[in-house]
Motif scaffolding. Structure first.
Motif, PDB file in Angstrom:
ATOM      1  N   TYR A  95       6.518 -19.990  47.591  1.00  0.00           N
ATOM      2  CA  TYR A  95       7.678 -20.234  48.442  1.00  0.00           C
ATOM      3  C   TYR A  95       8.774 -20.856  47.575  1.00  0.00           C
ATOM      4  O   TYR A  95       8.557 -21.874  46.909  1.00  0.00           O
ATOM      5  N   MET A 143      18.898 -19.552  50.207  1.00  0.00           N
ATOM      6  CA  MET A 143      17.987 -18.420  50.344  1.00  0.00           C
ATOM      7  C   MET A 143      16.546 -18.886  50.150  1.00  0.00           C
ATOM      8  O   MET A 143      16.228 -19.566  49.181  1.00  0.00           O
ATOM      9  N   GLU A 144      15.687 -18.560  51.107  1.00  0.00           N
ATOM     10  CA  GLU A 144      14.268 -18.826  50.958  1.00  0.00           C
ATOM     11  C   GLU A 144      13.552 -17.517  50.654  1.00  0.00           C
ATOM     12  O   GLU A 144      13.778 -16.499  51.319  1.00  0.00           O
ATOM     13  N   THR A 145      12.704 -17.548  49.647  1.00  0.00           N
ATOM     14  CA  THR A 145      11.963 -16.368  49.216  1.00  0.00           C
ATOM     15  C   THR A 145      10.472 -16.658  49.347  1.00  0.00           C
ATOM     16  O   THR A 145       9.965 -17.613  48.752  1.00  0.00           O
ATOM     17  N   ASN A 160      16.484 -15.515  54.738  1.00  0.00           N
ATOM     18  CA  ASN A 160      15.074 -15.292  54.407  1.00  0.00           C
ATOM     19  C   ASN A 160      14.918 -13.993  53.659  1.00  0.00           C
ATOM     20  O   ASN A 160      15.559 -12.995  53.972  1.00  0.00           O
ATOM     21  N   GLN A 161      14.065 -14.016  52.655  1.00  0.00           N
ATOM     22  CA  GLN A 161      13.745 -12.817  51.880  1.00  0.00           C
ATOM     23  C   GLN A 161      12.255 -12.846  51.568  1.00  0.00           C
ATOM     24  O   GLN A 161      11.791 -13.647  50.763  1.00  0.00           O
ATOM     25  N   THR A 162      11.488 -12.003  52.241  1.00  0.00           N
ATOM     26  CA  THR A 162      10.042 -11.967  52.073  1.00  0.00           C
ATOM     27  C   THR A 162       9.650 -10.761  51.252  1.00  0.00           C
ATOM     28  O   THR A 162      10.069  -9.636  51.552  1.00  0.00           O
ATOM     29  N   THR A 163       8.873 -10.985  50.210  1.00  0.00           N
ATOM     30  CA  THR A 163       8.410  -9.884  49.369  1.00  0.00           C
ATOM     31  C   THR A 163       7.259  -9.170  50.058  1.00  0.00           C
ATOM     32  O   THR A 163       6.261  -9.806  50.446  1.00  0.00           O
ATOM     33  N   GLN A 203       6.776 -15.096  48.782  1.00  0.00           N
ATOM     34  CA  GLN A 203       6.016 -14.055  48.089  1.00  0.00           C
ATOM     35  C   GLN A 203       4.565 -14.135  48.534  1.00  0.00           C
ATOM     36  O   GLN A 203       3.949 -15.195  48.504  1.00  0.00           O
TER      37      GLN A 203
END
Length: 530
Positions: A449, A472-474, A433-436, A476
């Motif tokens: 998403y 990888m899920e990003t 997971n990568q959250t902006t 924003q």
């Protein structure tokens, strides 16, 4: 020339005799043309035969001959003709089959019988208990088969049938239309009512009328009763703003109520999902409803009803693979949840990793959204919109939007190969997971998403296999202040996307080292010179 009764003489049949008691021009067989025959120039019908399918039949032939005075004379002859077709009919012993049967004309006396005969199955004028409906060819199977009417039990312990309102003849809703097993339907009809008198009294506007009954799991006498479970309830305002509410409350909390000149919580949309087993036994019935506010300006209202049948997968069934061993383009990604015992996979044959479907005027909060499985090698971009209300709970809205983008049951691992076994957790890749971050914004709402799947080619150059190496899920979130409900309707668009990236290193062909000469001469090769 047509079909006639077998016992009718062809010489007495005249197809061109249209006018009664008047001569038809050039109709050589018209008995009313005794004086006009001399002025005919040709015969409009030259041959009259019976049924052309018979092997042997009479034929009447009409020809014109000239007289010495320049007038015309009709020559008539009847001769026997033989049909050379090998599939001809030797004899016809059913007189009604040789002619068309005159249809029954509806009158005041026979209208009810004709109505029950032709449309009674679909729209019976019964009292509502369902006894007038007959299930066609139920058979001996304890479960339902295609086309069977689904049997129900209401609160008064009276048996009936699953009914789905529909329009008949006009656009108005008719509430006696039965729903047949395995027949998906989507119906829209118009409902007109008096706002003050019918708001709290008309059953067709009440949620309870569509969820209070129970469904028999099968057709046999020992079938279980399955209750209708309310999956989602969406409230719609006069302006069209929709809000998803919790479904743990009872149905009595959402009955129509008149407040001033507005009737609230009126049923506008009902979507049924019927899940059944391999033997045709109904397992679950779920309903998603949209309840809206109605005033005099919005009357009459349009109601939408939908029923969908989904087969339940067997728990002991072998899960499908998406390649052997590498993934195949177009097959679903194999995903699951990691536990201490291993990987748990979803029994859904389409997989548990899904993506949101885009559709015109799709609202993120308007009931259950349509989703499609994530297919290997297929990039997808979709989205939806949601409308802000004055009293928007930011944390709850953020959770709901993220759930719609990811799906309700989002897995945490993806199989590296298409046939990775659940008991080998090392062959599964975790979803990172990568959250902006949102910076200093007060309300953090997911607006984008993205699921990025990196894969590589594994194996030989002749037959490489696709292997997933990273997922990888990003997420924003919004980078600016959310619009107020008064600006452009307070509508915000969110985007969901899936992309596949090939990270394989370019293959470089290799060659074996060239052979070297390692020759040894025998010790006495130069004897006797040395």
């Amino acid at each position: 020339m047509g079909l006639f009764r077998q016992n009718t003489k062809v010489s007495a049949v005249c197809p061109c005799n249209v006018q009664r008691e008047r001569c038809d021009v050039n109709c050589c067989c018209d008995p009313d043309c005794t004086q006009e025959l001399a002025l005919f120039t040709q015969c409009s019908v030259q041959k009259v035969v019976g049924d052309a399918k018979l092997c042997s039949q009479d034929a009447a032939v009409y020809t014109l001959a000239g007289t010495p005075g320049g007038l015309s004379q009709v020559m008539t002859s009847v001769q026997r003709e033989i049909n050379p077709d090998v599939f001809c009919i030797q004899s016809a012993n059913y007189d009604q089959g040789m002619s068309f049967i005159d249809p029954t004309i509806p009158t005041e006396n026979n209208f009810d019988s004709l109505f029950d005969r032709f449309v009674g199955f679909f729209f019976s004028a019964s009292s509502g208990d369902g006894r007038a409906l007959q299930t066609p060819a139920q058979g001996d199977s304890p479960g339902y088969v295609y086309g069977d009417l689904i049997q129900t039990m209401d609160d008064a312990q009276e048996r009936g049938f699953f009914r789905l309102p529909a329009s008949a003849g006009a656009a108005n809703c008719l509430d006696t239309n039965p729903a047949a097993f395995l027949k998906d339907q989507t119906i829209r009809c118009v409902r007109n009512f008096a706002l003050e008198q019918d708001c709290a009294k008309l059953d067709a506007l009440n949620l309870k009328a569509y969820t209070s009954f129970r469904v028999f799991s099968g057709k046999d006498s020992g079938a279980d009763l399955v209750s209708v479970a309310v999956e989602t309830i969406t409230l719609q305002s006069l302006e069209g703003t929709q809000t998803l509410v919790q479904t743990d409350a009872s149905a009595s909390d959402y009955t129509p109520v008149l407040l001033g000149q507005i009737c609230n919580q009126v049923v506008l949309q009902v979507k049924y999902t019927v899940r059944f087993g391999d033997a045709g036994q109904i397992v679950r019935v779920m309903a998603s409803l949209v309840l809206g506010a109605v005033d005099e300006n919005t009357l009459p209202i349009q109601q939408e009803f939908q029923i969908t049948f989904v087969q339940e997968s067997r728990s002991d069934a072998t899960l499908r693979s998406s390649g052997n061993p590498g993934y195949v383009v177009g097959l679903p990604l194999v995903a699951g949840w990691r536990t201490a015992e291993g990987i748990i996979q979803s029994s859904d044959p389409d997989g548990s990793l899904t993506v949101l479907n885009s559709s015109p005027e799709q609202d993120c909060l308007s009931g259950p959204t349509q989703r499609s499985p994530v297919l290997f090698g297929t990039d997808v971009v979709s989205g939806c919109t949601f409308r802000l209300a004055d009293s928007t709970n930011c944390s709850l809205l953020s959770e709901v939007i993220l759930g719609r983008l990811k799906g309700q049951t989002f897995p945490d691992h993806v199989a590296s190969f298409g046939n990775s076994l659940p008991q080998n957790p090392m062959d599964w890749v975790p979803i990172e997971n990568q959250t902006t971050p949102t910076g200093t914004q007060g309300c953090s709402i997911p607006v984008s998403y993205r699921l990025e799947v990196r894969w590589t080619k594994y194996g030989t150059l002749v037959n490489p296999q696709a292997q997933i190496v990273n997922v990888m899920e990003t997420i924003q979130t919004n980078t600016s202040t959310l619009p107020s409900p008064s600006t452009v309707g307070g509508v915000i668009s969110v985007i969901s996307s899936v992309s596949f990236i090939d990270v394989s290193l370019s293959a470089s062909p290799g060659f074996r080292a060239p052979p070297t000469i390692n020759a040894k001469l025998p010790s006495d090769f130069f004897f006797p010179f040395v």
